[in-house]
Design a protein around this motif. Structure first.
Motif, PDB file in Angstrom:
ATOM      1  N   SER A  13      49.884  40.452  32.887  1.00  0.00           N
ATOM      2  CA  SER A  13      50.202  39.481  31.843  1.00  0.00           C
ATOM      3  C   SER A  13      51.222  40.047  30.866  1.00  0.00           C
ATOM      4  O   SER A  13      52.141  39.343  30.439  1.00  0.00           O
ATOM      5  CB  SER A  13      48.926  39.071  31.102  1.00  0.00           C
ATOM      6  N   GLU A  14      51.077  41.318  30.518  1.00  0.00           N
ATOM      7  CA  GLU A  14      52.039  41.957  29.617  1.00  0.00           C
ATOM      8  C   GLU A  14      53.435  42.001  30.223  1.00  0.00           C
ATOM      9  O   GLU A  14      54.423  42.050  29.497  1.00  0.00           O
ATOM     10  CB  GLU A  14      51.586  43.383  29.284  1.00  0.00           C
ATOM     11  N   GLN A  15      53.519  41.979  31.543  1.00  0.00           N
ATOM     12  CA  GLN A  15      54.809  41.978  32.226  1.00  0.00           C
ATOM     13  C   GLN A  15      55.392  40.572  32.355  1.00  0.00           C
ATOM     14  O   GLN A  15      56.474  40.398  32.889  1.00  0.00           O
ATOM     15  CB  GLN A  15      54.668  42.604  33.619  1.00  0.00           C
ATOM     16  N   GLY A  16      54.647  39.571  31.890  1.00  0.00           N
ATOM     17  CA  GLY A  16      55.150  38.205  31.904  1.00  0.00           C
ATOM     18  C   GLY A  16      54.634  37.349  33.046  1.00  0.00           C
ATOM     19  O   GLY A  16      55.102  36.238  33.246  1.00  0.00           O
ATOM     20  N   HIS A  17      53.668  37.834  33.793  1.00  0.00           N
ATOM     21  CA  HIS A  17      53.117  37.074  34.915  1.00  0.00           C
ATOM     22  C   HIS A  17      52.200  35.980  34.363  1.00  0.00           C
ATOM     23  O   HIS A  17      51.112  36.260  33.858  1.00  0.00           O
ATOM     24  CB  HIS A  17      52.356  38.005  35.856  1.00  0.00           C
ATOM     25  N   GLU A  18      52.639  34.741  34.471  1.00  0.00           N
ATOM     26  CA  GLU A  18      51.916  33.622  33.865  1.00  0.00           C
ATOM     27  C   GLU A  18      50.564  33.361  34.525  1.00  0.00           C
ATOM     28  O   GLU A  18      49.601  33.002  33.850  1.00  0.00           O
ATOM     29  CB  GLU A  18      52.788  32.371  33.892  1.00  0.00           C
ATOM     30  N   GLU A  19      50.480  33.530  35.837  1.00  0.00           N
ATOM     31  CA  GLU A  19      49.209  33.315  36.534  1.00  0.00           C
ATOM     32  C   GLU A  19      48.159  34.322  36.067  1.00  0.00           C
ATOM     33  O   GLU A  19      46.992  33.971  35.878  1.00  0.00           O
ATOM     34  CB  GLU A  19      49.411  33.419  38.050  1.00  0.00           C
ATOM     35  N   ALA A  20      48.575  35.560  35.858  1.00  0.00           N
ATOM     36  CA  ALA A  20      47.646  36.580  35.356  1.00  0.00           C
ATOM     37  C   ALA A  20      47.140  36.204  33.969  1.00  0.00           C
ATOM     38  O   ALA A  20      45.961  36.411  33.654  1.00  0.00           O
ATOM     39  CB  ALA A  20      48.324  37.944  35.325  1.00  0.00           C
ATOM     40  N   THR A  21      48.011  35.635  33.160  1.00  0.00           N
ATOM     41  CA  THR A  21      47.606  35.213  31.820  1.00  0.00           C
ATOM     42  C   THR A  21      46.562  34.102  31.898  1.00  0.00           C
ATOM     43  O   THR A  21      45.574  34.113  31.153  1.00  0.00           O
ATOM     44  CB  THR A  21      48.834  34.742  31.014  1.00  0.00           C
ATOM     45  N   LYS A  22      46.763  33.160  32.815  1.00  0.00           N
ATOM     46  CA  LYS A  22      45.786  32.070  32.982  1.00  0.00           C
ATOM     47  C   LYS A  22      44.437  32.608  33.451  1.00  0.00           C
ATOM     48  O   LYS A  22      43.385  32.197  32.949  1.00  0.00           O
ATOM     49  CB  LYS A  22      46.320  31.040  33.979  1.00  0.00           C
ATOM     50  N   ILE A  23      44.459  33.525  34.397  1.00  0.00           N
ATOM     51  CA  ILE A  23      43.209  34.106  34.900  1.00  0.00           C
ATOM     52  C   ILE A  23      42.527  34.914  33.799  1.00  0.00           C
ATOM     53  O   ILE A  23      41.301  34.869  33.644  1.00  0.00           O
ATOM     54  CB  ILE A  23      43.474  34.974  36.152  1.00  0.00           C
ATOM     55  N   LEU A  24      43.322  35.621  33.012  1.00  0.00           N
ATOM     56  CA  LEU A  24      42.781  36.407  31.898  1.00  0.00           C
ATOM     57  C   LEU A  24      42.103  35.488  30.877  1.00  0.00           C
ATOM     58  O   LEU A  24      41.036  35.816  30.348  1.00  0.00           O
ATOM     59  CB  LEU A  24      43.910  37.209  31.248  1.00  0.00           C
ATOM     60  N   GLN A  25      42.699  34.338  30.635  1.00  0.00           N
ATOM     61  CA  GLN A  25      42.095  33.358  29.727  1.00  0.00           C
ATOM     62  C   GLN A  25      40.745  32.888  30.273  1.00  0.00           C
ATOM     63  O   GLN A  25      39.772  32.775  29.526  1.00  0.00           O
ATOM     64  CB  GLN A  25      43.033  32.158  29.530  1.00  0.00           C
TER      65      GLN A  25
END
Length: 176
Positions: A13-25
């Motif tokens: 997510s810190e690298q800008g991967h949007e899918e990782a951010t959604k999963i992290l949420q």
């Protein structure tokens, strides 16, 4: 282990991967893999805008390309790179930017660490002028600082080109 999964989701997510951010949420919502040790990092990552994440990533890549493995670059190096970017953007050959030989750099200017450059990119991505700008454009003797000329402030005009270079370089690395 879910905690390791969250660790790698934070990194992605810190690298800008949007899918990782959604999963992290989703992990935060359900509590999966969230612990007292990673809660603050998860919250911080989720509160950071996508633009800020990309600017931070680009600043790190810019630093790596300029540092030659050293722990710092100089403000003079950064200023020279911005001037190169401006020249390249106004010429027909936009691929004419050469890597600066870090071994021949002088000690002129402030030493800038990767953290300082990332912080400046992060600040700029939020629409604020980074503190690092003082080191780039106010390269004058303290005794003459009250006589700062327009020429000394000219590098302010190059911030856009640096930011454009950062974002252009990210387009090659951004996951879709």
């Amino acid at each position: 282990n879910a905690k390791y999964g969250v660790y790698w989701l934070i990194k992605a997510s810190e690298q800008g991967h949007e899918e990782a951010t959604k999963i992290l949420q989703d992990c935060l919502s359900t509590g999966t893999g969230i612990s007292e040790h990673n809660f603050a990092a998860v919250k911080s990552c989720l509160e950071m805008s996508q633009e800020e994440k990309l600017a931070r990533k680009a600043a790190k890549k810019l630093f790596e390309s300029m540092s030659g493995g050293e722990s710092f670059i100089t403000s003079k190096q950064l200023q020279n790179r911005m001037l190169q970017l401006e020249e390249a953007s106004t010429s027909d050959n936009k691929n004419s930017i050469s890597n600066e030989d870090w071994k021949n750099r002088t000690d002129s200017g402030e030493k800038l660490s990767v953290d300082m450059l990332i912080s400046a990119a992060s600040t700029y991505s939020r629409g604020e002028m980074p503190i690092i700008q003082a080191a780039i454009c106010l390269d004058v003797m303290p005794s003459t600082r009250h006589k700062i000329s327009q020429a000394a402030l000219k590098p302010l005009l190059h911030i856009y080109f640096l930011y454009q270079f950062i974002l252009d370089s990210l387009s090659r690395y951004h996951w879709r």
